[in-house]
Design a protein around this motif. Structure first.
Motif, PDB file in Angstrom:
ATOM      1  N   PRO A  60       0.831  -1.212   0.000  1.00 21.06           N
ATOM      2  CA  PRO A  60       0.000   0.000   0.000  1.00 21.06           C
ATOM      3  C   PRO A  60       0.859   1.254   0.000  1.00 21.06           C
ATOM      4  N   ILE A  61       0.340   2.313  -0.597  1.00 25.68           N
ATOM      5  CA  ILE A  61       1.044   3.598  -0.655  1.00 25.68           C
ATOM      6  C   ILE A  61       0.186   4.678  -0.016  1.00 25.68           C
ATOM      7  N   TYR A  62       0.795   5.411   0.916  1.00 29.13           N
ATOM      8  CA  TYR A  62       0.176   6.592   1.511  1.00 29.13           C
ATOM      9  C   TYR A  62       0.805   7.808   0.836  1.00 29.13           C
ATOM     10  N   LEU A  63       0.006   8.485   0.034  1.00 25.31           N
ATOM     11  CA  LEU A  63       0.506   9.614  -0.741  1.00 25.31           C
ATOM     12  C   LEU A  63       0.173  10.933  -0.045  1.00 25.31           C
ATOM     13  N   LYS A  64       1.176  11.792   0.051  1.00 29.37           N
ATOM     14  CA  LYS A  64       0.984  13.138   0.592  1.00 29.37           C
ATOM     15  C   LYS A  64       1.625  14.136  -0.355  1.00 29.37           C
ATOM     16  N   PHE A  65       0.912  15.223  -0.622  1.00 26.97           N
ATOM     17  CA  PHE A  65       1.490  16.298  -1.424  1.00 26.97           C
ATOM     18  C   PHE A  65       1.131  17.632  -0.770  1.00 26.97           C
ATOM     19  N   GLU A  66       2.098  18.512  -0.727  1.00 27.71           N
ATOM     20  CA  GLU A  66       1.940  19.769   0.015  1.00 27.71           C
ATOM     21  C   GLU A  66       2.563  20.927  -0.758  1.00 27.71           C
ATOM     22  N   ILE A 104       0.976  27.031 -13.512  1.00 31.22           N
ATOM     23  CA  ILE A 104      -0.171  26.177 -13.799  1.00 31.22           C
ATOM     24  C   ILE A 104      -0.793  25.682 -12.496  1.00 31.22           C
ATOM     25  N   LEU A 105       0.036  25.238 -11.571  1.00 30.18           N
ATOM     26  CA  LEU A 105      -0.423  24.813 -10.239  1.00 30.18           C
ATOM     27  C   LEU A 105       0.108  25.806  -9.217  1.00 30.18           C
ATOM     28  N   LYS A 106      -0.761  26.177  -8.268  1.00 29.75           N
ATOM     29  CA  LYS A 106      -0.423  27.281  -7.365  1.00 29.75           C
ATOM     30  C   LYS A 106      -0.661  26.895  -5.914  1.00 29.75           C
ATOM     31  N   GLY A 107       0.135  25.939  -5.440  1.00 33.78           N
ATOM     32  CA  GLY A 107       0.089  25.583  -4.028  1.00 33.78           C
ATOM     33  C   GLY A 107      -1.049  24.648  -3.668  1.00 33.78           C
ATOM     34  N   ILE A 108      -0.931  23.386  -4.083  1.00 28.86           N
ATOM     35  CA  ILE A 108      -1.998  22.405  -3.847  1.00 28.86           C
ATOM     36  C   ILE A 108      -1.526  21.402  -2.808  1.00 28.86           C
ATOM     37  N   THR A 109      -2.396  21.146  -1.843  1.00 27.74           N
ATOM     38  CA  THR A 109      -2.083  20.250  -0.724  1.00 27.74           C
ATOM     39  C   THR A 109      -3.171  19.192  -0.598  1.00 27.74           C
ATOM     40  N   GLY A 110      -2.755  17.979  -0.248  1.00 24.92           N
ATOM     41  CA  GLY A 110      -3.733  16.917  -0.036  1.00 24.92           C
ATOM     42  C   GLY A 110      -3.051  15.611   0.318  1.00 24.92           C
ATOM     43  N   SER A 111      -3.843  14.590   0.520  1.00 22.41           N
ATOM     44  CA  SER A 111      -3.318  13.257   0.830  1.00 22.41           C
ATOM     45  C   SER A 111      -4.374  12.223   0.483  1.00 22.41           C
ATOM     46  N   VAL A 112      -3.934  11.011   0.219  1.00 21.11           N
ATOM     47  CA  VAL A 112      -4.838   9.904  -0.078  1.00 21.11           C
ATOM     48  C   VAL A 112      -4.110   8.613   0.276  1.00 21.11           C
ATOM     49  N   GLY A 113      -4.851   7.666   0.778  1.00 21.47           N
ATOM     50  CA  GLY A 113      -4.254   6.415   1.221  1.00 21.47           C
ATOM     51  C   GLY A 113      -4.835   5.213   0.506  1.00 21.47           C
ATOM     52  N   PRO A 114      -4.336   4.028   0.808  1.00 22.28           N
ATOM     53  CA  PRO A 114      -4.837   2.795   0.176  1.00 22.28           C
ATOM     54  C   PRO A 114      -6.305   2.582   0.502  1.00 22.28           C
ATOM     55  N   GLY A 115      -7.041   2.100  -0.489  1.00 16.04           N
ATOM     56  CA  GLY A 115      -8.463   1.870  -0.308  1.00 16.04           C
ATOM     57  C   GLY A 115      -9.316   3.080  -0.623  1.00 16.04           C
ATOM     58  N   GLU A 116      -8.679   4.213  -0.996  1.00 16.18           N
ATOM     59  CA  GLU A 116      -9.422   5.446  -1.257  1.00 16.18           C
ATOM     60  C   GLU A 116      -9.305   5.850  -2.726  1.00 16.18           C
ATOM     61  N   ILE A 117     -10.336   6.538  -3.203  1.00 14.52           N
ATOM     62  CA  ILE A 117     -10.331   7.129  -4.538  1.00 14.52           C
ATOM     63  C   ILE A 117     -10.413   8.639  -4.380  1.00 14.52           C
ATOM     64  N   LYS A 146       6.287  19.481  -1.925  1.00 15.98           N
ATOM     65  CA  LYS A 146       6.736  18.213  -1.355  1.00 15.98           C
ATOM     66  C   LYS A 146       5.721  17.124  -1.681  1.00 15.98           C
ATOM     67  N   ILE A 147       6.208  16.050  -2.321  1.00 12.73           N
ATOM     68  CA  ILE A 147       5.370  14.888  -2.630  1.00 12.73           C
ATOM     69  C   ILE A 147       6.075  13.659  -2.090  1.00 12.73           C
ATOM     70  N   THR A 148       5.389  12.903  -1.249  1.00 10.85           N
ATOM     71  CA  THR A 148       5.996  11.703  -0.659  1.00 10.85           C
ATOM     72  C   THR A 148       5.084  10.504  -0.846  1.00 10.85           C
ATOM     73  N   TYR A 149       5.703   9.360  -0.962  1.00 16.35           N
ATOM     74  CA  TYR A 149       5.022   8.075  -1.100  1.00 16.35           C
ATOM     75  C   TYR A 149       5.513   7.217   0.067  1.00 16.35           C
ATOM     76  N   ASN A 150       4.647   6.998   1.038  1.00  9.83           N
ATOM     77  CA  ASN A 150       5.069   6.347   2.292  1.00  9.83           C
ATOM     78  C   ASN A 150       6.230   7.113   2.935  1.00  9.83           C
ATOM     79  N   HIS A 394       8.487  -0.393   7.917  1.00 12.24           N
ATOM     80  CA  HIS A 394       8.632  -1.459   6.933  1.00 12.24           C
ATOM     81  C   HIS A 394       8.030  -1.057   5.584  1.00 12.24           C
ATOM     82  N   LEU A 395       7.013  -0.181   5.588  1.00 14.35           N
ATOM     83  CA  LEU A 395       6.479   0.307   4.323  1.00 14.35           C
ATOM     84  C   LEU A 395       7.436   1.293   3.666  1.00 14.35           C
ATOM     85  N   GLN A 396       8.114   2.102   4.465  1.00 11.99           N
ATOM     86  CA  GLN A 396       9.115   3.018   3.927  1.00 11.99           C
ATOM     87  C   GLN A 396      10.262   2.245   3.276  1.00 11.99           C
ATOM     88  N   LEU A 397      10.674   1.152   3.921  1.00 11.18           N
ATOM     89  CA  LEU A 397      11.749   0.339   3.361  1.00 11.18           C
ATOM     90  C   LEU A 397      11.292  -0.404   2.113  1.00 11.18           C
TER      91      LEU A 397
END
Length: 681
Positions: A60-66, A104-117, A146-150, A394-397
């Motif tokens: 699973p991937i927990y995505l965060k973008f800020e 084009i993009l001007k400061g967008i923040t959000g997050s989404v996790g596994p099982g979500e659309i 900043k965009i991170t995946y796990n 363990h998900l980060q690794l």
């Protein structure tokens, strides 16, 4: 039976040590770390017995973008240089960057996790697709935020965990649904899976996506009858989920679909999400039923976010801002009206219109929504991202482990050759091409029926036939090859972005498979024409003539590939090929034999010049006698004005020149292709 679970090994030199691990030497530490990771890895799978999808997401991937920003170079910036020169430097220092680039993009923040659309909504041009491509790693230059995946940044290992379904379905029309997925599986699935397992995974994917009815139907498209739009989209999704992506990105998946097909597609995505995948999709204006299938919603207006949160809470949020629909409306339609500032059927707070700063009320509505988002929603989301517990170690690794599913060069070549041949087989054995080859051969054979070399005029006629053969197969092979790469450009870019195969494998397969046509038709052509036209009837001369024609065809193919790869445009590559062909034709050694010195270099770069000379040397002998009935008696062919610039006893050095040209053309074509595709990639 679970298919596709692979044993992955972490490179501990690049990953932080696991918590609580002890070291009894490098080997012990690495072994212990791998064991811990594999034990924890088994805890990742999600129970999806009620989802209808049996394929679990292995990671699973927990995505965060800020504060994500993206800008492109403003092409019109140069037009205002004259105006900026009239303004003092101090006053313009802060605006130069803004003039040079457009945000084009001007400061967008959000997050989404596994099982979500997560649905990205907004009017056309608001930046939905751009944000999707930034998240998917397709756009990396001029990106801030900043965009991170796990909690890990974007890396090649993360790239292998992402599936991207573009708005346009880029699928080979001549392949069936099953063939499309099978070739994708053979090329992309791990090497530790057997062929039977890969075929089984394809079969499972076809069943889960509801493609059983059309599995043996060609993709087709355009004027060719094939599968429906919904089936094409599900095939594109299957193409990506075969490799078990943890993060699935879709650009306008319901575009062009009717409401029933769109609803089925969203149900499919729901099943994929329940299997533990993180899904983000752009969508323009969904139906109310589809709208309520989304877990989260990000509403974008002119590159700014105006809402982020649960899709079911959107009406409540905007009601709290005193925006109410005055007539029954689809929630998605209501949101798009707000995002564009079109509030004709929407109740708006009176203070916005009273305090408006511009003559356009729509701009004030948008600015008001942007301010409220900054004040109310954005702080909560940032606080949630920072305050939430970090992703388990363990998900980060696990996400830093690169999935090594690339096959060897030879294995890729075998698989891709099969697919290339299937995809182009109809072009190779086209009835029109066969009729053209037979028709031209018969026409030439009748025009030059039993031609001879008894007189100077007859010799000149037969040499003219030899030159026409060179022209015919040079032009046929150049134009048969020049359009290949421009036509397949989008397929190649898509598959290269997915790291399906090496570019050298693709080029080798394309060249080798295309040689089928470039060898078959000239050979068939010469079998008909050779004996009708009265060429020299010896076994050696017959086979040498065919080999020479094939050498000309293969060299012409390489030249066509070079022009196509250098231009990568159907229209411009055809124009370039026409101009070069005309140059080769004029300097081929038939129309003009004595070229002026300052233009003589042109013939040495013309492979038609060498091909024509080689055919003459193969077909004629310098000691052969002709024109015996003339007043002066018999003469040798070498003394004829026709061969004034050709030494018929000069050996076959043209063979090596043509081989060198064929090789150089292909090397240059490959490097041009790499340069063009890597820029796109």
């Amino acid at each position: 039976m679970e298919i596709g679970r692979e044993e992955e090994i972490v490179d501990m030199s690049m990953s932080p040590p696991l918590a609580g691990s002890t070291s009894n030497g490098p080997g012990h530490n690495e072994f212990r770390s791998q064991a811990l990771l594999q034990n924890r890895y088994s805890e990742i799978d999600i129970d999806i017995e009620d989802s209808g999808f049996k394929q679990k997401c292995s990671l699973p991937i927990y995505l965060k973008f800020e504060d994500v920003e993206y800008k492109v170079r403003n092409l019109q910036a140069g037009s205002s240089n004259g105006v900026k020169k009239m303004i003092p430097r101090v006053a313009t220092q802060l605006t130069v960057e803004e003039d040079r680039y457009k945000k084009i993009l001007k400061g967008i923040t959000g997050s989404v996790g596994p099982g979500e659309i997560l649905a990205l909504m907004g009017p056309s041009g608001s930046g939905k697709t751009t944000l999707l491509r930034v998240i998917g790693g397709r756009l990396v230059d001029n990106v801030k935020g900043k965009i991170t995946y796990n909690d890990v940044g974007y890396t090649p290992a993360v790239k292998r965990r992402i599936g991207f379904v573009a708005q346009e379905d880029v699928l080979f029309p001549q392949l069936t649904v099953e063939e499309t997925l099978v070739f994708s599986a053979l090329l992309r699935l791990p090497t530790n899976m057997s062929k039977q397992q890969k075929y089984a995974k394809v079969d499972t994917t076809i069943k889960e996506l509801g493609l059983e009815r059309c599995r043996h139907t060609k993709i087709a498209g355009g004027y060719l009858k094939g599968i429906s739009g919904g089936e094409r989209k599900r095939t594109s999704i299957g193409y990506e989920i075969l490799v078990d992506p943890s993060l699935l990105l879709l650009d306008e998946p319901t575009s062009g679909l009717d409401s029933t097909s769109a609803n089925k597609l969203l149900l499919t995505l729901q099943g994929l999400a329940k299997a533990g995948r993180t899904i983000i999709t752009t969508i323009h204006q969904p139906s109310s039923r589809i709208f309520h299938m989304f877990d989260k919603l990000l509403l974008i207006s002119e590159g700014y976010p105006v809402y982020y949160g649960k899709a079911t809470d959107t009406m409540e949020y905007f009601s709290s801002l005193r925006f109410f629909p005055q007539i029954p409306m689809n929630p998605a339609e209501f949101l798009l009206d707000l995002a564009t500032g079109q509030v004709n059927d929407i109740s708006v707070p009176t203070d916005i219109l009273q305090d408006q700063e511009s003559a356009d009320p729509s701009k004030d509505v948008i600015k008001y929504l942007q301010r409220k988002y900054k004040a109310i929603l954005e702080p909560k989301e940032k606080e949630g991202n920072h305050g939430a517990a970090n992703t388990p170690e363990h998900l980060q690794l696990a996400i830093q482990v690169k999935k090594e599913w690339t096959l060897s060069w030879l294995d890729q070549f075998v698989i891709l050759s099969r697919r290339t041949f299937k995809a182009r087989c109809k072009d190779y054995f086209d009835k029109l091409r066969l009729v053209q080859a037979i028709g031209v051969a018969l026409l030439l054979g009748l025009l030059w029926w039993k031609s001879s070399t008894n007189t100077e005029a007859q010799l000149r006629d037969q040499v003219g036939l030899v030159f026409y053969i060179c022209i015919f197969w040079t032009s046929t092979c150049i134009f048969g090859a020049v359009y290949v790469f421009p036509f397949e450009k989008f397929y190649l870019i898509k598959e290269r972005k997915a790291d399906m195969y090496r570019l050298s494998v693709y080029y080798a397969c394309s060249t080798v498979c295309d040689m089928v046509a470039h060898v078959f038709y000239p050979t068939f052509f010469m079998l008909i024409l050779y004996f009708m036209a009265g060429f020299k009837r010896t076994v050696a001369c017959f086979f040498l003539t065919i080999i020479t024609i094939l050498l000309i065809a293969i060299t012409s193919q390489g030249a066509g590939e070079l022009f196509g790869a250098a231009v990568m445009s159907v229209k411009r590559s055809g124009m370039a090929a026409s101009l070069i062909l005309m140059l080769f034709l004029l300097t081929g050694g038939y129309y003009v034999q004595h070229i002026p010195k300052f233009m003589r270099w042109l013939k040495y770069v013309s492979f038609m010049y060498y091909g024509f000379r080689l055919l003459l040397k193969v077909q004629y002998s310098g000691d052969q006698l002709y024109d015996c009935e003339s007043i002066g008696g018999c003469r040798t062919l070498q003394s004829s004005p026709t061969f004034d610039t050709v030494n018929l006893k000069g050996g076959l050095k043209e063979v090596w020149v043509l081989l060198a040209m064929a090789l150089c053309f292909r090397l240059l074509a490959y490097f041009c292709l790499r340069r063009r595709i890597d820029v796109k990639n």
